[in-house]
Design a protein around this motif. Structure first.
Motif, PDB file in Angstrom:
ATOM      1  N   HIS A  57       0.869  -1.188   0.000  1.00 40.28           N
ATOM      2  CA  HIS A  57       0.000   0.000   0.000  1.00 40.28           C
ATOM      3  C   HIS A  57       0.899   1.228   0.000  1.00 40.28           C
ATOM      4  O   HIS A  57       1.057   1.891   1.026  1.00 40.28           O
ATOM      5  N   HIS A 107     -13.246  -6.457   7.171  1.00 39.33           N
ATOM      6  CA  HIS A 107     -12.924  -7.750   6.557  1.00 39.33           C
ATOM      7  C   HIS A 107     -11.670  -8.311   7.218  1.00 39.33           C
ATOM      8  O   HIS A 107     -11.041  -7.644   8.035  1.00 39.33           O
ATOM      9  N   ASP A 111      -4.088  -6.102   7.497  1.00 40.54           N
ATOM     10  CA  ASP A 111      -3.977  -4.642   7.594  1.00 40.54           C
ATOM     11  C   ASP A 111      -5.235  -4.021   8.228  1.00 40.54           C
ATOM     12  O   ASP A 111      -5.263  -2.826   8.512  1.00 40.54           O
ATOM     13  N   HIS A 112      -6.264  -4.855   8.474  1.00 41.12           N
ATOM     14  CA  HIS A 112      -7.509  -4.389   9.096  1.00 41.12           C
ATOM     15  C   HIS A 112      -7.805  -5.096  10.428  1.00 41.12           C
ATOM     16  O   HIS A 112      -8.654  -4.627  11.176  1.00 41.12           O
ATOM     17  N   ASP A 201     -12.818  -2.854   1.435  1.00 37.92           N
ATOM     18  CA  ASP A 201     -11.904  -2.970   0.290  1.00 37.92           C
ATOM     19  C   ASP A 201     -12.534  -3.496  -0.993  1.00 37.92           C
ATOM     20  O   ASP A 201     -11.814  -3.811  -1.933  1.00 37.92           O
ATOM     21  N   HIS A 243      -8.565   1.819   1.511  1.00 34.16           N
ATOM     22  CA  HIS A 243      -7.340   2.370   0.915  1.00 34.16           C
ATOM     23  C   HIS A 243      -7.742   3.376  -0.154  1.00 34.16           C
ATOM     24  O   HIS A 243      -8.827   3.286  -0.704  1.00 34.16           O
TER      25      HIS A 243
HETATM   26 ZN   LIG Z   1      -7.041  -3.671   3.041  1.00 35.80          ZN
END
Ligand SMILES: [Zn+2]
Length: 320
Positions: A57, A107, A111-112, A201, A243
């Protein structure tokens, strides 16, 4: 003696460098990441990682966090990489001194969700889809690879059906379940009074769409989720993806149309008996590449365009 001492001192001095290069080997330079706060509602904030330290990212490290603050305590959306928890907490403390009471995951991806256990241990009650809990429980899949701590798992779960509603800090928060889209356990989070929806996402404007079919995502579901978003959003509703940049309803249709166009072209090539390699070689995303920032950056085995086209190919093949 002095030789030994100096060599062990030398080894000690090297440690931070060794640790830093280890982090770089993993790809993400957590030490460099800053948490940036943006106010998008009367008491609603978005926390994003800074650019340039997360190869997956490049535009903003990790997944976006939402923070609803007020006297009833803090309601949080997503928990970022576990390595960033201290920085996230510091950013939250600049907004409010109240306890972090509720957390929901959009989700399953690390990264979440990787920070889940940290926030749960601070007292947060964790909500998510039952499917997300299953995905997170599976060893070696999705975010589960990050941690085996039982505290990472949602305590309150829900399936498809009416939204779960939370009322706090003068806000009505709807946890809206989404049929298998980016993953098999997606949730959109709507803040009714702030007129904001955090959509996770299944939409992204940095790189091509990513549908994680290994974690239950489907192309059909992602297209349905986009239609659903256009239905429930008003013209001025702020749509906050996990993102990329914050968008409005009008930005969804061209994105969905691009997906439909690629789907039609891949379907035609499959009808002509073309292999996945031949479909990839046709560079079907070429008309869109100039308008998709990060679209030709590496993602998985090829570019994010390749990953997207491969996913469309395998989803259509499986549907036959
Ligand atoms: Zn993500």
């Amino acid at each position: 003696m002095s030789t030994i001492r100096s060599s062990s001192l030398f080894a000690l001095a090297l440690l931070p460098f060794a640790a830093a290069s280890l982090l770089r080997a993993q790809g993400i330079d957590y030490a460099k990441i800053e948490i940036l706060t943006e106010k998008i509602g009367p008491n609603l904030y978005i926390l994003s990682g800074s650019a340039g330290s997360d190869p997956g990212h490049e535009d903003a490290a990790g997944g976006r966090i939402g923070v609803l603050a007020g006297p009833d305590g803090i309601f949080m959306v997503d928990s970022q990489y576990a390595q960033l928890t201290d920085k996230v907490v510091a950013a939250i403390r600049k907004i409010s001194p109240e306890p972090i009471r509720f957390l929901v995951n959009t989700h399953v991806h690390p990264d979440h969700t990787a920070g889940n256990a940290n926030f749960v241990k601070m007292g947060a009650l964790l909500f998510a889809r039952e499917e997300l809990r299953e995905e997170l429980s599976r060893p070696g899949r999705g975010a589960a690879a990050n941690s085996a701590d039982p505290a990472r798992l949602p305590v309150v779960t829900y399936g498809m059906g009416d939204p779960v509603k939370l009322r706090l800090n003068g806000e009505v928060v709807d946890l809206i379940p989404v049929r298998a889209a980016h993953t098999g356990g997606d949730t959109m989070i709507r803040f009714e009074n702030a007129d904001v929806i955090m959509i996770g996402d299944f939409y992204r404007n940095y790189g091509y769409p990513f549908i994680d079919t290994n974690n239950g995502g489907t192309l059909k579901g992602a297209l349905e989720a986009l239609d659903e978003t256009m239905k429930i959003a008003g013209p001025n509703t702020k749509l906050v993806p996990g993102h990329g940049t914050i968008i409005n309803r009008k930005d969804i249709a061209p994105y969905r149309d691009m997906m439909l166009d690629i789907q039609t072209k891949v379907k035609t090539m499959i009808g002509e008996g073309k292999s996945e390699q031949e479909v990839l070689a046709a560079k079907l995303t070429a008309p869109y590449d100039a308008k998709v920032p990060g679209g030709l950056l590496p993602a998985g085995a090829g570019t994010s365009a390749d990953r997207f086209v491969s996913m469309v190919y395998s989803q259509l093949k499986a549907a036959k």
